[in-house]
Structure formats: structure tokens, C-alpha cells
Design an enzyme around this catalytic site. Structure first.
Site, PDB file in Angstrom:
ATOM      1  N   ASP A  30      -2.730 -14.730 -35.994  1.00 20.15           N
ATOM      2  CA  ASP A  30      -2.887 -13.461 -36.673  1.00 20.15           C
ATOM      3  C   ASP A  30      -1.588 -12.694 -36.455  1.00 20.15           C
ATOM      4  OD1 ASP A  30      -4.242 -11.254 -37.838  1.00 20.15           O
ATOM      5  OD2 ASP A  30      -6.083 -11.870 -36.835  1.00 20.15           O
ATOM      6  N   ASP A  45      -2.361  -9.754 -41.447  1.00 19.96           N
ATOM      7  CA  ASP A  45      -3.207  -8.574 -41.466  1.00 19.96           C
ATOM      8  C   ASP A  45      -2.739  -7.590 -42.544  1.00 19.96           C
ATOM      9  OD1 ASP A  45      -5.364  -7.219 -39.865  1.00 19.96           O
ATOM     10  OD2 ASP A  45      -3.826  -5.667 -39.736  1.00 19.96           O
ATOM     11  N   GLU A  55      -4.467 -11.219 -45.726  1.00 20.70           N
ATOM     12  CA  GLU A  55      -5.697 -10.432 -45.765  1.00 20.70           C
ATOM     13  C   GLU A  55      -5.379  -9.130 -46.449  1.00 20.70           C
ATOM     14  OE1 GLU A  55      -8.609  -7.544 -43.454  1.00 20.70           O
ATOM     15  OE2 GLU A  55      -6.433  -7.486 -43.550  1.00 20.70           O
ATOM     16  N   HIS A  87     -14.396 -10.807 -37.985  1.00 18.97           N
ATOM     17  CA  HIS A  87     -14.512  -9.820 -36.910  1.00 18.97           C
ATOM     18  C   HIS A  87     -14.635  -8.378 -37.408  1.00 18.97           C
ATOM     19  CE1 HIS A  87     -10.453  -9.697 -38.244  1.00 18.97           C
ATOM     20  NE2 HIS A  87     -10.189  -8.664 -37.479  1.00 18.97           N
ATOM     21  N   ASP A  88     -14.583  -8.167 -38.715  1.00 17.36           N
ATOM     22  CA  ASP A  88     -14.645  -6.808 -39.264  1.00 17.36           C
ATOM     23  C   ASP A  88     -15.964  -6.474 -39.960  1.00 17.36           C
ATOM     24  OD1 ASP A  88     -12.029  -6.156 -38.501  1.00 17.36           O
ATOM     25  OD2 ASP A  88     -11.181  -6.859 -40.403  1.00 17.36           O
TER      26      ASP A  88
HETATM   27  O1  ISL Z   1     -13.115  -3.002 -41.412  1.00 14.72           O
HETATM   28  C1  ISL Z   1     -12.553  -2.315 -42.212  1.00 14.72           C
HETATM   29  C2  ISL Z   1     -12.642  -0.854 -42.230  1.00 14.72           C
HETATM   30  O2  ISL Z   1     -13.929  -0.485 -42.624  1.00 14.72           O
HETATM   31  C3  ISL Z   1     -11.672  -2.924 -43.156  1.00 14.72           C
HETATM   32  O3  ISL Z   1     -11.303  -2.066 -44.155  1.00 14.72           O
HETATM   33  C4  ISL Z   1     -10.471  -3.385 -42.367  1.00 14.72           C
HETATM   34  O4  ISL Z   1      -9.879  -2.285 -41.768  1.00 14.72           O
HETATM   35  C5  ISL Z   1      -9.464  -4.013 -43.264  1.00 14.72           C
HETATM   36  O5  ISL Z   1     -10.056  -5.147 -43.779  1.00 14.72           O
HETATM   37  C6  ISL Z   1      -8.226  -4.380 -42.485  1.00 14.72           C
HETATM   38  O6  ISL Z   1      -8.561  -5.120 -41.354  1.00 14.72           O
HETATM   39  C7  ISL Z   1      -7.542  -5.597 -40.550  1.00 14.72           C
HETATM   40  O7  ISL Z   1      -6.654  -4.586 -40.129  1.00 14.72           O
HETATM   41  C8  ISL Z   1      -7.168  -3.581 -39.266  1.00 14.72           C
HETATM   42  C9  ISL Z   1      -7.983  -4.139 -38.106  1.00 14.72           C
HETATM   43  O8  ISL Z   1      -8.693  -3.111 -37.483  1.00 14.72           O
HETATM   44  C10 ISL Z   1      -8.926  -5.217 -38.559  1.00 14.72           C
HETATM   45  O9  ISL Z   1      -9.587  -5.766 -37.452  1.00 14.72           O
HETATM   46  C11 ISL Z   1      -8.126  -6.234 -39.309  1.00 14.72           C
HETATM   47  O10 ISL Z   1      -8.857  -7.359 -39.681  1.00 14.72           O
HETATM   48  C12 ISL Z   1      -5.986  -2.817 -38.736  1.00 14.72           C
HETATM   49  O11 ISL Z   1      -5.056  -3.716 -38.182  1.00 14.72           O
END
Ligand code: ISL
Ligand code: CA
Length: 550
Positions: free
Chosen positions: A100, A201, A256, A329-330
């Protein structure tokens, strides 16, 4: 067949959230030596590519998505030596590692930011995005993903910096060529260690609209799509990264990004673009997000999910590629969100597994889904750990929402649901750690755990194994054309996958009810796998799924 063959289209990804996978030293935090001790488990499961969540040096405001040093391993997770052993262990087993990487923002504790905030003429000032206030107010009305303004005032220089996520995650200024070079150097450093690629990310957010204009929006999602994502130079930047970094390695990249809609997907992953290999688009994951996001839910249904899948298949055609997933994980646990985690946990988890492993694209399995881990039910605010949940709790309770009401929302929609420790066995803390973990183990670990799953031939775990084996041998599942078949019963999802000498039929009942499905020559089809013992009729039981060879 026109689809180009690539190893990353044939293999299956397994996502590890390092903090929650396996603790090795009893501090309650998952770590790299812990992961190493589970490599045989992963190999045996049959997955090929490990996507490792961020393990770089971090103050952990957003669990590693706030990096303070891109060249070091966070001591909580281990040492660089541990990392090298981990990579070697994967290679020895014929597996691969995708790291990542967070390039849109760093931690505010990164030395670049510490320099940047020093003074307006500091050499690193321009590595971040600084603006003057607007009569004592932030430069514009942009909001953070995690609540509140996306601007933070910094007294030292009397200016605001942009942070699309927490205020400890200042956005990097990609307009600065020197910064870009430094980011590419970081990627080269890890690639030269022999890793097999990156999960990038929020790559959709790296190019900012330079007018930083006041935004008109009705929902947060719309703000992201129209104002944050797919900025004017995003493709120029990714192409530069490709030319300077990625072109020299046989690696895979998966971008992503919120705001990557089907209409712009190919711009990122088209075979002729020299940008990324595939994307994790989030359109189906954002279903149910209301104007203010996940804690402001709106209804949606399976027709919406199916439409997004259909539209994306259409949009990608033979030129583009996606990764297929229903949780990470989100987002909440997939069996709790899309299945039925109380009455039909096993059945629905198997059905969802079949879906993820038979749609077109590279499947990605999130840790614990292979044993159908579920959402957790916390009962007090202090059990939550996720900064997003905590920030929204403050925001919503400030507006008068009761604790109980917010806890219910968080238990259903929050990210902590997928971050509770991996459930290995029925011993204390689920075999994750010898002491209290950083976040509570889901109390259902005594029943739902890897050891139990391995002892039960009908478990979800063995269903995943079976699917993974079938997929390995099937050209149709890897490359075959995907075609949805119309059903009169909207509870049934039926599609085929077809390659030159192989045609498969997939039938999924995504409901608690009996359902009928239509397929003319079903008697001539051979069943390869299903989640019920006797599945020879046109009637589907609750959450029944079947994979046929035609
Ligand atoms: O989970 C979300 C907010 O409600 C998503 O919008 C998420 O923030 C978005 O998909 C981006 O996620 C990634 O970047 C973020 C991090 O917190 C997430 O874990 C990651 O997957 C910031 O780095
Ligand atoms: Ca540890």
C-alpha cells in the site's frame, strides 16, 4: 481472444490489515513477524498476492495512512529485517507482495511537513498546499472526508493547509516537480527490494483544481466527484510515474479512488494509457452513503449493485481491468452488509464468495472473510478506534444525536467492523495476541475462528479453497467474457463466463427466500460447486449459489 494475458489477471489478492492480523510479541498490535507466522496458512488457502496495508513509520492517526517516513518500518510493526524476511517468505512460497502506498498526503510528522510549516520561504513550503484565510475563515468551503473543514489554520505562518483527510494528513502538492521526484524515488526503493507492485491510496485525488474555488454540492460524494477527484493533471502525473518508475518493472498497480466513475475508469487503466493496471472503484461500496456520508445512510438494493457491475463491465470492455471485492478495511464486513450474518451467515458468505471469485476482474479477499467474520457490536463509544468514527461522533453528538443512536450507526456502517482482530482460535483474544488487543476482539470468536473452520468440511473456509482451486484451472473465470442473464425474479443473479472451450453458469440467490431461476438447458449442465447438498432443481434455497459447467 482480445484480452491481453497478464499474471495479475490470473491471480487472487488477499488483503492484510497489519494491525489486526497477528500479534507476535504480546503488545496487542498485529505485526510483521505475526504475519510471517501465518504465511503457510495463506499459501494453503490458495491466494497468490498479498496486499499489505501500510507498515511505514507512522504516528497512526489513521492507522498507517499517515506516513512520517516512507523508508522505514513502523517499530510497532517490526523492523526492516522483519520486512525482508516476510518478502522472502512469500517468494519462497511462490507468492507475491503488493504494498500500500499513500502518495496523496503524508503525516504532519513527516520531516517535509515539519519544514514546510516553519516559514513561507522554507524550501519545503511548496511540498504542501498552503493558502491565506478568507477574513478569518478557511480559504474555501471544502470538507474533509472525516468531517469538518479540509483546511487547518497554522499559527506559525498565519496560513491554512489543505487536508482532505484528518488534519494530521496534509495533502502533498503534486504540482511541485521536486516532490514528485522524491515520491518516485520512494517507489523505486521498494521496487528494488523486489516487491511486486503497489496499491495506490486515493490516487484519484492527487491533482488539485488550482483555483481552489468555492464548491457547490448537494452531497459529500458529489463534492468528491466534481471537485477533488480526477483533477486536471492526474493523468499527466500518473503517466510520468509510469515512465519514471513502473515501466521498468514487471509489477502490478491497483489504483484506489473515490470519484473514479465508470465514465473515467478507462482513462486510468486503458491498455494503451501507460498508467495503472487496474482499479478498485468504489461505486458499489459507496451505495447507501447519504449526503453526509456513511453515517447518513440512504436505502439501496441489489438492483443498484447489479447495475454498477454491468456498467463497469461494459465500460472496461477488453481494454481495461478492475479488481473485484465486496469488502476491505474501509467498509463493513461483507457478510453483514450484503448477506445475512445471523440466520444464513454460512450460506450467504459462500454465495458472496462465489460472486467475488466468478465476476470478471482480479478478486480481492479481505482478511477474515474466508471464515465469514461479521460486524462487531460495540456498546460504548470508547470501544471505537477509527478516527473517522470518532470525528463524526463529535460532529453528530454536537448536533444533538444521542450516544446510543450514534453507536448503532457505527456498529452498522463504521470501519472498525473490519478492523477487529483476525479470529484464529477460541483461546483468549481469539489467538490474535497474548494480551488485550488495541481494539476488542469480536466476542463471536469462540464460534467463528480459523481452527473451527478447518475442522468443519462444510465451512466457508473450505468453500473459498474450492473456489480458488476451480478458478486456478479455469480460463473462463480468469479471462472469459461476462454476460448477465435477465431473470424475472429480482432476487436471483445469473451470469455466464465464457472462454473459447469453456462456458460456466453462475446462479446466485441473494435473499432469505426461495427463488426460481431460468436457464433453458439446465439439465445438460454439470454442477461444479454449490452451498447446499441437493441442488438439482430450478428452485433455489435461501442464499443458494451454484456454479455449473455448461
Ligand atoms: O472510508 C471512506 C470514508 O468514508 C472512504 O471514502 C475512504 O476514505 C476512501 O476510500 C479513501 O480511503 C483510503 O484513504 C484514506 C484511508 O483512511 C483509507 O483507509 C484508505 O483506504 C486516507 O488515506
Ligand atoms: Ca505486536
Amino acid at each position: 481472444m482480445l484480452v491481453q494475458k497478464k499474471w495479475w489477471k490470473e491471480e487472487v489478492i488477499y488483503q492484510i490489515y497489519p494491525r489486526s492480523f497477528q500479534d507476535s510479541n504480546g503488545d496487542g498490535i498485529g505485526d510483521i513477524p505475526g504475519i510471517i507466522s501465518r504465511l503457510d496458512y495463506l499459501k494453503d488457502l490458495g491466494v497468490d498476492i498479498i496486499w499489505l496495508g501500510p507498515v511505514y513509520k507512522t504516528p497512526n492517526d489513521d492507522n498507517g495512512y499517515d506516513i512520517s517516513n516512507y523508508y522505514e518500518i513502523e517499530p510497532e510493526f517490526g523492523t526492516m529485517d522483519d520486512f525482508d524476511h516476510f518478502l522472502k517468505g512469500l517468494k519462497e512460497r511462490g507468492m507475491r507482495l503488493v504494498m500500500d502506498i499513500v502518495l496523496n498526503h503524508s503525516s504532519d510528522e513527516h520531516e517535509w511537513f515539519e519544514q514546510s510549516r516553519e516559514s513561507k520561504d522554507n524550501a519545503f513550503r511548496d511540498y504542501y498546499i498552503w493558502k491565506e484565510g478568507n477574513d478569518g475563515l478557511p480559504p474555501n468551503n471544502w470538507l474533509s472526508f472525516f468531517g469538518g473543514s479540509a483546511w487547518e489554520y497554522d499559527q506559525q505562518t498565519d496560513e491554512y493547509y489543505l487536508h482532505l483527510f484528518t488534519k494530521k494528513q496534509p495533502d502533498l502538492n503534486w504540482e511541485n516537480p521536486e516532490l514528485r521526484r522524491k515520491l518516485y524515488d520512494i517507489m523505486l526503493f521498494w521496487l528494488d527490494k523486489g516487491i511486486d507492485g503497489f496499491r495506490m491510496d486515493v490516487i484519484s485525488l492527487i491533482s488539485k483544481r488550482q483555483d481552489f474555488a468555492y464548491a457547490n454540492f448537494k452531497s459529500f460524494g458529489q463534492l468528491v466527484e466534481t471537485t477533488y477527484a480526477n483533477g486536471p493533471r492526474v493523468h499527466e502525473f500518473i503517466q510520468e510515474m509510469y515512465a519514471k518508475v513502473l515501466a521498468r518493472y514487471d509489477v502490478m498497480t491497483v489504483g484506489e479512488g473515490p470519484g473514479i466513475t465508470k465514465d473515467v475508469g478507462l482513462d486510468y487503466v486503458g491498455a494503451d494509457r501507460a498508467e495503472l493496471n487496474m482499479i478498485f472503484h468504489l461505486e458499489h461500496m459507496f451505495l447507501g452513503f447519504g449526503p453526509r456520508g456513511r453515517f447518513d445512510p440512504v436505502p439501496y438494493n441489489w438492483d443498484d449493485i447489479k447495475m454498477i457491475i454491468r456498467d463497469w463491465d461494459d465500460a472496461m470492455g477488453e481494454q481495461g481491468w478492475i479488481s473485484v471485492f465486496l469488502d476491505n478495511h474501509d467498509f463493513p464486513r461483507m457478510v453483514s452488509r450484503f448477506g445475512n450474518d445471523h440466520t444464513f451467515r454460512i450460506e450467504s458468505a459462500k454465495m458472496l464468495a462465489m460472486m467475488v471469485l466468478t465476476l470478471k476482474g482480479t478478486p480481492c479477499i479481505y482478511q477474515g472473510s474466508e471464515i465469514a467474520m461479521t460486524n462487531v457490536q460495540f456498546n460504548s463509544i470508547d470501544q471505537f478506534r477509527d478516527i473517522e468514527t470518532i470525528n463524526f461522533y463529535k460532529e453528530f453528538s454536537g448536533e444533538g444525536m444521542s450516544d446510543q443512536e450514534f453507536i448503532e450507526l457505527a456498529n452498522q456502517y463504521g470501519r472498525d467492523n473490519v478492523r477487529t482482530p483476525m479470529q484464529w482460535d477460541a483461546t483468549a483474544h481469539g489467538g490474535f495476541s497474548s494480551s488485550d488487543p488495541w481494539i476488542a476482539v469480536n466476542p463471536n470468536f469462540r464460534e467463528i475462528n480459523v481452527l473451527n473452520a478447518k475442522e468443519d468440511p462444510d465451512s466457508v473456509y473450505y468453500f473459498y479453497k474450492a473456489l480458488l482451486e476451480i478458478r486456478k484451472k479455469s480460463t473462463a473465470l480468469k479471462y472469459g467474457k461476462w454476460q448477465e442473464l435477465n431473470q424475472s425474479d429480482s432476487n436471483v443473479y445469473v451470469y455466464t463466463r465464457e472462454a473459447e472451450n469453456e462456458k460456466l453458469l453462475i446462479v446466485l440467490n441473494h435473499s432469505d427466500n426461495l427463488a426460481m431461476f431460468e436457464y433453458s438447458a439446465i439439465e445438460q449442465c454439470q454442477i461444479l460447486l454449490s452451498n447446499y447438498k441437493n441442488s438439482d432443481s430450478r428452485q433455489l434455497k435461501a442464499w443458494e449459489c451454484r456454479l455449473y459447467r455448461i
